[in-house]
Design a protein around this motif. Sequence first.
Motif, short mmCIF file in Angstrom:
data_model
loop_
_atom_site.label_atom_id
_atom_site.label_comp_id
_atom_site.label_asym_id
_atom_site.label_seq_id
_atom_site.Cartn_x
_atom_site.Cartn_y
_atom_site.Cartn_z
N PRO A 1 0.82 -1.21 0.00
CA PRO A 1 0.00 0.00 0.00
C PRO A 1 0.86 1.26 0.00
N PRO A 2 0.42 2.30 -0.71
CA PRO A 2 1.24 3.52 -0.79
C PRO A 2 1.35 4.27 0.53
N LEU A 3 0.38 4.11 1.43
CA LEU A 3 0.40 4.80 2.72
C LEU A 3 0.53 3.80 3.85
N SER A 4 1.05 4.26 4.98
CA SER A 4 1.23 3.38 6.14
C SER A 4 -0.09 3.19 6.88
N LYS A 5 -0.15 2.15 7.71
CA LYS A 5 -1.34 1.90 8.52
C LYS A 5 -1.59 3.06 9.49
N ALA A 6 -0.52 3.67 9.94
CA ALA A 6 -0.67 4.79 10.89
C ALA A 6 -1.49 5.92 10.28
N ILE A 7 -1.24 6.22 8.99
CA ILE A 7 -2.01 7.26 8.32
C ILE A 7 -3.46 6.84 8.18
N GLY A 8 -3.68 5.56 7.89
CA GLY A 8 -5.04 5.04 7.79
C GLY A 8 -5.81 5.23 9.09
N TYR A 9 -5.20 4.85 10.20
CA TYR A 9 -5.86 5.03 11.50
C TYR A 9 -6.04 6.50 11.84
N LEU A 10 -5.05 7.32 11.45
CA LEU A 10 -5.13 8.75 11.73
C LEU A 10 -6.35 9.37 11.04
N VAL A 11 -6.55 9.01 9.77
CA VAL A 11 -7.68 9.56 9.03
C VAL A 11 -9.00 9.01 9.55
N VAL A 12 -9.08 7.70 9.70
CA VAL A 12 -10.34 7.06 10.08
C VAL A 12 -10.76 7.43 11.50
N VAL A 13 -9.81 7.39 12.43
CA VAL A 13 -10.14 7.68 13.82
C VAL A 13 -9.94 9.16 14.15
N GLY A 14 -8.80 9.72 13.69
CA GLY A 14 -8.46 11.10 14.03
C GLY A 14 -9.43 12.12 13.48
N PHE A 15 -9.78 11.98 12.17
CA PHE A 15 -10.72 12.92 11.57
C PHE A 15 -12.09 12.84 12.23
N GLY A 16 -12.50 11.62 12.54
CA GLY A 16 -13.79 11.45 13.22
C GLY A 16 -13.82 12.18 14.55
N ALA A 17 -12.75 12.03 15.33
CA ALA A 17 -12.67 12.70 16.63
C ALA A 17 -12.60 14.22 16.45
N LEU A 18 -11.82 14.67 15.44
CA LEU A 18 -11.68 16.10 15.19
C LEU A 18 -13.02 16.75 14.86
N PHE A 19 -13.77 16.14 13.95
CA PHE A 19 -15.07 16.69 13.58
C PHE A 19 -16.06 16.64 14.74
N SER A 20 -15.94 15.61 15.56
CA SER A 20 -16.82 15.51 16.72
C SER A 20 -16.58 16.68 17.67
N VAL A 21 -15.31 16.95 17.95
CA VAL A 21 -14.97 18.06 18.85
C VAL A 21 -15.39 19.39 18.23
N PHE A 22 -15.08 19.57 16.94
CA PHE A 22 -15.35 20.85 16.27
C PHE A 22 -16.84 21.14 16.21
N THR A 23 -17.63 20.18 15.70
CA THR A 23 -19.06 20.44 15.53
C THR A 23 -19.76 20.60 16.87
N THR A 24 -19.36 19.81 17.85
CA THR A 24 -19.96 19.95 19.18
C THR A 24 -19.65 21.33 19.75
N ALA A 25 -18.41 21.80 19.55
CA ALA A 25 -18.03 23.12 20.05
C ALA A 25 -18.81 24.23 19.35
N VAL A 26 -18.99 24.09 18.02
CA VAL A 26 -19.73 25.11 17.26
C VAL A 26 -21.18 25.17 17.70
N VAL A 27 -21.81 24.00 17.87
CA VAL A 27 -23.20 23.97 18.33
C VAL A 27 -23.32 24.59 19.73
N TYR A 28 -22.35 24.29 20.57
CA TYR A 28 -22.37 24.83 21.94
C TYR A 28 -22.21 26.36 21.91
N MET A 29 -21.27 26.84 21.09
CA MET A 29 -21.06 28.29 21.00
C MET A 29 -22.28 28.99 20.42
#
Length: 690
Positions: A1-29
């Motif tokens: 594969p052209p990318l490492s597993k670490a990048i795969g987990y970063l996108v799949v898990v990291g982006f999900g967590a990032l959007f969760s924090v961001f959207t929750t913060a925006v709704v709260y604000m």
Amino acid sequence: PPLSKAIGYLVVVGFGALFSVFTTAVVYMDKIFSGNATVTSEHFNTAGRMVKTGLTASVIVSQWTWAATLLQSSNVAWNYGVSGPFWYASGATIQVLLFGVLAISLKDIAPSAHTMCEIVRARWGKSAHITFLIFAFLANIIVTSMLLLGGAATVEALTGVNYELASFLIPWGVILYTSAGGLKATFMASYLHTMIIFAVLITMITIVYIQVYSSDQIYDFLNQTVSYSSEECQVLFSTDGTVESSFYYDDNNKKQYACGAVPNNNSGSYLTMLSADGLMFGIINIVGNFGTVFVDQSYWQSAIAARPESAAKGYLLGGICWFAIPFSLATSLGLASTALMLPISSSEAGNGLVPPAVADHLLGEAGSALILIMLFMAIVSTGSAESIAVSSLVAYDIYREYINPEATGAKILWVSRVVIVLFGIFMGLFSIALNAMGLNLGWVYLFMGVVIGSAVIPLWNMMTWSKASGTGAVIAAWSGLVLALIGWLVGAKIQGGSVTVATLGTNEVMLSGNLIAIFSSGIIHYIYSKFIDPQDYDFSTLNENIHLVEQDLSGLGEQQQDRKVLRHAKRWIARRGYLLTFVKIIVWPILSIPAGVFTKPFFAFWVLLSIAWGFGAAITISILPLFESQDEIGKVCSGMLNYILCKKVEETYAEEEPAAPAKTLEEEEPAPQAAKALEEDEHTLVSQAV
């Protein structure tokens, strides 16, 4: 594969967590600094029914951009050439344009509705309610399974992350922010997803046609690809340069790679709209996608959430802008894959691996990462819309209707959040099961119309035809499904000699099943309603049978239910929806016929059109929501500044207007002022689109 597993987990898990924090913060604000009231169950599932045109359009683009939009569109370009991207884009745009008619009808006759099945229950009763609830769940399951099938296969191909693990992890990014913020959080996240998708889209078409190659070079490469004989192709795709060691043909003696003439295309060329298989795919695409728009609760939910004056314009603008994604992306990456003769097999193309293969070839790891991010944005945006749709159906149409009719808003909210979590887990497991059965993204995409197509015309009739019979709708939906399945299975037996996954997945067999589903149900419902059980339904009574859980009347005031404006808006969207549909599926293809095999200047114009459409859509869909929401953004920013400076500002809340009684569009004539205002809106919309 052209990318490492670490990048795969970063996108799949990291982006999900990032959007969760961001959207929750925006709704709260938004809640704290804009003076918005505490989120009720009504607000959780309808976003206050006050979403503006730009955000409505952005959300439509976002939730209509599946993994299949990015992956399958390039697959049909790989298979059929220039006709593939066009038929994918046109065949899936017209449904959104026409749904705008239903969106305005909903605002008129059922403004209090939370789900489409509530409207079915209010008009046709329990039997029809259960029937269309089943079809709605089938639509949600099919759409989500396609997201995960394409997404997990691409994540595995690009990063090496295990398919089953990717299928299970991907939904969690959706679960977190959707369950926290509801429909409003979903809409805010969808806007960001759409911006990122368009950013990658523009990058890819710029790389293919401006930076690395030109339309003339791609044109020459495509002609070179089809010039090879069968023997030359076998030598090119072999282990040691001999025909004997070739892997060009599969076990069924069908060619696996893009080399040689294209079957059933004019002169065997990729550069022609005269493609029998491309046209067949287009018809399947049109029929199948009517099911996944008209039967999918997420589109009804977007209509429910929109301001009445924004519903029609939002769907029209969303459809026009969405067209650019499959058309522009597949015209660049899809055609480049065949022009460059990359070693992509037909099974890999069917799994949606054309875009990542081309991006990796052109940009290396950066290209693979961009496609992975783009794909993840498409998965989570549509996945969140499907999750909130399923949660609304369960909360209002099962829990409130059959389990706890006296449910409070708090209970509805709790059920909605629990269902979002359970549905995400279920879909992860279900996509693993589909993969184990040998079903890929392309197969499920063609199959969806067979399953849910029979519910389309009865639902349209429910909103627009006073004589439509509820009993006839139930009979039509189930009969259409049974007839479609019989036709599909018999077709596979006749054409392929046996019933297997492969014989069931051919274009001809899928076409027969799709056409039988939608047309048989339409004919049955018409005959039953016209001659056996004709009704004379009074649409003005419909909204009386739909009840709010809490008295959250946002979006239900007199101003939002002005019959004059609604009537004119319905005419406005109907005229433009029908006209654009006619242009997209009749006029454009007919005008392409005289071209035959495209000349180099004609292909250059075709490419220029795809680039211009992509850039225009990206600019419109990115800027318009910000422009329309500048007051709300200003409130939040000033509120945050006051908070930081410890200034106390008296909170002000928008006054709620009393809900207006439901009327029909025919009761009043449009006022000249309303007509004039709408003409100005037309001018503004055209300017924005240009």
